[in-house]
Design a protein around this motif. Structure first.
Motif, PDB file in Angstrom:
ATOM      1  N   PRO A  68       0.783  -1.242   0.000  1.00 60.26           N
ATOM      2  CA  PRO A  68       0.000   0.000   0.000  1.00 60.26           C
ATOM      3  C   PRO A  68       0.811   1.286   0.000  1.00 60.26           C
ATOM      4  N   GLU A  69       1.816   1.383   0.877  1.00 66.65           N
ATOM      5  CA  GLU A  69       2.567   2.642   0.947  1.00 66.65           C
ATOM      6  C   GLU A  69       3.358   2.883  -0.328  1.00 66.65           C
ATOM      7  N   THR A  70       3.969   1.834  -0.860  1.00 65.28           N
ATOM      8  CA  THR A  70       4.739   1.978  -2.088  1.00 65.28           C
ATOM      9  C   THR A  70       3.839   2.387  -3.241  1.00 65.28           C
ATOM     10  N   VAL A  71       2.670   1.774  -3.336  1.00 64.79           N
ATOM     11  CA  VAL A  71       1.718   2.118  -4.391  1.00 64.79           C
ATOM     12  C   VAL A  71       1.275   3.568  -4.256  1.00 64.79           C
ATOM     13  N   ALA A  72       1.010   4.015  -3.030  1.00 63.99           N
ATOM     14  CA  ALA A  72       0.550   5.389  -2.810  1.00 63.99           C
ATOM     15  C   ALA A  72       1.611   6.398  -3.226  1.00 63.99           C
ATOM     16  N   VAL A  73       2.867   6.161  -2.820  1.00 68.82           N
ATOM     17  CA  VAL A  73       3.951   7.071  -3.179  1.00 68.82           C
ATOM     18  C   VAL A  73       4.158   7.075  -4.690  1.00 68.82           C
ATOM     19  N   GLY A  74       4.200   5.885  -5.296  1.00 68.14           N
ATOM     20  CA  GLY A  74       4.413   5.793  -6.739  1.00 68.14           C
ATOM     21  C   GLY A  74       3.281   6.409  -7.538  1.00 68.14           C
ATOM     22  N   ALA A  75       2.040   6.216  -7.082  1.00 68.64           N
ATOM     23  CA  ALA A  75       0.896   6.774  -7.792  1.00 68.64           C
ATOM     24  C   ALA A  75       0.922   8.296  -7.764  1.00 68.64           C
ATOM     25  N   MET A  76       1.273   8.881  -6.625  1.00 69.90           N
ATOM     26  CA  MET A  76       1.340  10.340  -6.530  1.00 69.90           C
ATOM     27  C   MET A  76       2.450  10.886  -7.410  1.00 69.90           C
ATOM     28  N   GLN A  77       3.624  10.245  -7.361  1.00 66.60           N
ATOM     29  CA  GLN A  77       4.711  10.697  -8.217  1.00 66.60           C
ATOM     30  C   GLN A  77       4.345  10.549  -9.692  1.00 66.60           C
ATOM     31  N   GLY A  78       3.710   9.427 -10.036  1.00 60.61           N
ATOM     32  CA  GLY A  78       3.302   9.212 -11.414  1.00 60.61           C
ATOM     33  C   GLY A  78       2.284  10.248 -11.882  1.00 60.61           C
TER      34      GLY A  78
END
Length: 207
Positions: A68-78
């Motif tokens: 979850p945390e990795t997906v959240a960070v990556g999604a925001m950066q993306g």
């Protein structure tokens, strides 16, 4: 050189909120969902092989990419990279850009092309000159050492470069969510259970 507008997290949330409020026809929503699944499946399948081919003969097997945390960070950066490229004079290289099919987007130079037309456009993209050297495609920070990044977002393969701070933020999130990391040597048994060596199986660069 034209300056780019770099979206803050608050601006991204506002844009996403407006988009969520819009009504999308069911058929189009289904097509978009199918395109996103195709991109994510291919991304998950091909990226490890690409890293192994470009690296030093080892692979990192972990579930952190879906945590979850990795997906959240990556999604925001993306999302920040996507919106910056979209508002920076994005060049459409084929007539299918923005259709509900898998797409490839590059941040610098900012171009978009569907995956079906990509082979015919690859040479043209390679001839293009980057316009913002040493500038992070996510936050705009100047950094002499940039980290290439490719991610799947909304049915799009998104490619760009991150500064050290943005890269470290994503890496830190992944490291916090990697309790079971396996460093796989090329001559070790493949973790897929085939019984073959890693270099002769999933580590052989096959898609």
């Amino acid at each position: 050189m034209t300056r780019r507008h770099f979206f803050t997290e608050a601006e991204v949330r506002a844009v996403v909120g407006d988009a969520s409020a819009a009504r999308v026809p069911v058929a189009l929503a289904d097509q978009l969902a199918a395109a996103e699944r195709e991109v994510r499946d291919a991304f998950a399948r091909n990226l490890p092989h690409a890293l192994i081919r470009q690296g030093h003969g080892w692979g990192l097997a972990t579930d952190a990419a879906t945590a979850p945390e990795t997906v959240a960070v990556g999604a925001m950066q993306g999302a920040r990279m996507f919106l910056t490229a979209y508002t920076s004079g994005l060049l459409e290289l084929c007539p299918h850009a923005w259709q509900a099919r898998p797409q490839v987007m590059n941040c610098d130079p900012p171009v978009i092309v569907c995956t079906a037309c990509l082979p015919a456009c690859t040479a043209e993209i390679e001839r293009m000159t980057p316009r913002w050297n040493n500038e992070c495609d996510c936050c705009g920070a100047q950094d002499p050492r940039m980290f290439p990044v490719t991610m799947a977002i909304m049915g799009i393969y998104l490619s760009g470069h991150l500064c050290g701070d943005c890269h470290n933020r994503h890496a830190a999130a992944a490291l916090r969510e990697m309790p079971d990391v396996q460093l796989i040597g090329r001559k070790q048994p493949c973790p897929c259970g085939s019984g073959r060596r890693y270099k002769r199986c999933c580590g052989g660069g096959r898609s």
